[in-house]
Scaffold this motif. Structure first.
Motif, PDB file in Angstrom:
ATOM      1  N   ASP A  90       0.803  -1.225   0.000  1.00  0.00           N
ATOM      2  CA  ASP A  90       0.000   0.000   0.000  1.00  0.00           C
ATOM      3  C   ASP A  90       0.833   1.270   0.000  1.00  0.00           C
ATOM      4  O   ASP A  90       0.281   2.363  -0.077  1.00  0.00           O
ATOM      5  N   ASP A  91       2.161   1.134   0.105  1.00  0.00           N
ATOM      6  CA  ASP A  91       3.013   2.325   0.205  1.00  0.00           C
ATOM      7  C   ASP A  91       3.807   2.562  -1.077  1.00  0.00           C
ATOM      8  O   ASP A  91       4.940   3.011  -1.049  1.00  0.00           O
ATOM      9  N   GLY A  92       3.199   2.252  -2.219  1.00  0.00           N
ATOM     10  CA  GLY A  92       3.866   2.468  -3.492  1.00  0.00           C
ATOM     11  C   GLY A  92       4.206   3.939  -3.721  1.00  0.00           C
ATOM     12  O   GLY A  92       3.575   4.838  -3.160  1.00  0.00           O
ATOM     13  N   VAL A  93       5.223   4.176  -4.564  1.00  0.00           N
ATOM     14  CA  VAL A  93       5.627   5.548  -4.892  1.00  0.00           C
ATOM     15  C   VAL A  93       4.468   6.265  -5.576  1.00  0.00           C
ATOM     16  O   VAL A  93       3.776   5.697  -6.424  1.00  0.00           O
ATOM     17  N   ARG A  94       4.269   7.525  -5.227  1.00  0.00           N
ATOM     18  CA  ARG A  94       3.226   8.328  -5.877  1.00  0.00           C
ATOM     19  C   ARG A  94       3.759   8.837  -7.217  1.00  0.00           C
ATOM     20  O   ARG A  94       4.736   9.582  -7.266  1.00  0.00           O
ATOM     21  N   ILE A  95       3.146   8.416  -8.291  1.00  0.00           N
ATOM     22  CA  ILE A  95       3.578   8.805  -9.632  1.00  0.00           C
ATOM     23  C   ILE A  95       2.532   9.738 -10.233  1.00  0.00           C
ATOM     24  O   ILE A  95       1.368   9.358 -10.385  1.00  0.00           O
ATOM     25  N   ASP A  96       2.959  10.951 -10.542  1.00  0.00           N
ATOM     26  CA  ASP A  96       2.058  11.925 -11.148  1.00  0.00           C
ATOM     27  C   ASP A  96       1.983  11.663 -12.651  1.00  0.00           C
ATOM     28  O   ASP A  96       2.951  11.846 -13.378  1.00  0.00           O
TER      29      ASP A  96
END
Length: 360
Positions: free
Chosen positions: A171-177
């Protein structure tokens, strides 16, 4: 069991070969075995042309022999065909000591792509190196067949593993814009990885490249919309996998592709070409990967597959089993192997200063 591991690929290099050996050494230690490594860090060295992060050790067979004699291992494994591996091979042959080797890198293809060196010349060097081994460890039957066609028929299988505790859906995947789907490549950023075939695809979504290498700067300039994350390891790398929807593997030259198992364990179906490497790891599991000569088609197919099935497939591979197979493939030396060598080596070290005085 005491094992000597001679490898030109070691820290601080970051690649699949180094990761494999680091994990296998740890697994062997957990099982009660002692692994003594002989690596470029033990010697003076020079940067590899075109790959300054890789050091080429300046080591003679005698220098390798001194270290092996001090270790007196029960088995010797030469992991790479570089300067250390070549020196270790020469010393072992000169002293009648059996050893095993492993084939990690498709140098014939790489040198052809990078420098135009004919494959037959490189295969000749590779054949001479590995034919002297008691056994050559390879990852897949396809690779064993390929080497056999070039005269290397003393191969045994040595599949890889994956740490499914680290590489897992999270659940802590990198936030990718960027828009979805997120398509990710992980590995060295070099011409032989064929990354342009992925980046030049005209399709919706966000492309991510995790890794570094000599081609990164040019690719960043050519594809400004692509996310380049640089080298990532351990949990940080796992978080990048977790942020993606599909894993894209455009390489046509990899002998295995450790990242394929990491992606599957992370719940990412795989899109790849139907070539050795992906075919061996994924070919019998169409429910977790789509292999197609059109990479767009492969990505579309992979996006329709089950993340749960991908992870279930990866769970069949373990590093403990990989380490056990490695042990089984080794050539154990007789108990008397070092009896005659050690005194001679000590005498040579004592006599060396006298020889220097005599010859001036």
């Amino acid at each position: 069991m005491t094992i000597a591991l001679v490898t030109d690929a070691w820290h601080p290099q970051i690649n699949g070969v180094v990761r494999t050996w680091s994990i296998v050494v740890d697994e062997l230690a957990r099982a009660g075995h002692a692994v003594a490594t002989i690596t470029p860090g033990d010697f003076r060295g020079l940067p590899c042309p075109g790959e300054p992060d890789i050091r080429l050790a300046l080591a003679t067979p005698a220098a390798i022999g001194e270290r092996l004699t001090a270790i007196a291992p029960e088995a010797i494994h030469i992991a790479t065909e570089g300067p250390l591996g070549t020196a270790a091979r020469a010393w072992c042959r000169a002293h009648g000591l059996a050893f095993t080797t492993s084939y990690h890198t498709h140098f014939p293809q790489y040198l052809k792509m990078r420098l135009g060196v004919p494959k037959r010349l490189t295969y000749g060097v590779i054949r001479r190196f590995h034919k002297a081994a008691a056994r050559v460890m390879v990852t897949t039957p396809t690779l064993a067949d390929e080497l056999a066609r070039h005269g290397i028929d003393n191969t045994v299988l040595w599949p890889r593993g994956v740490d499914a505790r680290v590489f897992a859906p999270r659940d802590d995947g990198v936030r990718i814009d960027g828009p979805g789907p997120v398509m990710i490549y992980v590995g060295r950023v070099a011409v032989e990885k064929n990354i342009r075939a992925f980046l030049e695809l005209d399709r919706p979504g966000t492309k991510v490249v995790v890794g570094d290498g000599p081609a990164r700067r040019a690719l960043e300039a050519a594809y400004p919309d692509v996310v380049f994350a640089g080298w990532q390891t351990g949990t940080d790398l796992a978080r990048w996998y977790a942020a993606a929807d599909v894993f894209v593997f455009p390489s046509r030259t990899d002998t295995y592709g450790l990242v394929l198992l990491e992606a599957l364990a992370s719940g990412l179906p795989v899109a790849a070409y139907p070539v050795p490497g992906p075919q061996d790891v994924l070919g019998d599991a169409p429910h977790v990967a789509c292999l197609h000569n059109d990479l767009n088609t492969a990505i579309d197919g992979a996006l329709s597959l089950s993340p749960e099935a991908a992870r279930a497939h990866a769970l069949a591979f373990s590093w403990a089993a990989c380490a056990e197979r490695f042990l089984a493939n080794l050539e154990r030396l007789p108990a008397s192997a070092w009896a005659d060598i050690a005194p001679a080596s000590r005498l040579a070290r004592v006599a060396a200063p006298a020889r220097r005085l005599l010859v001036g």
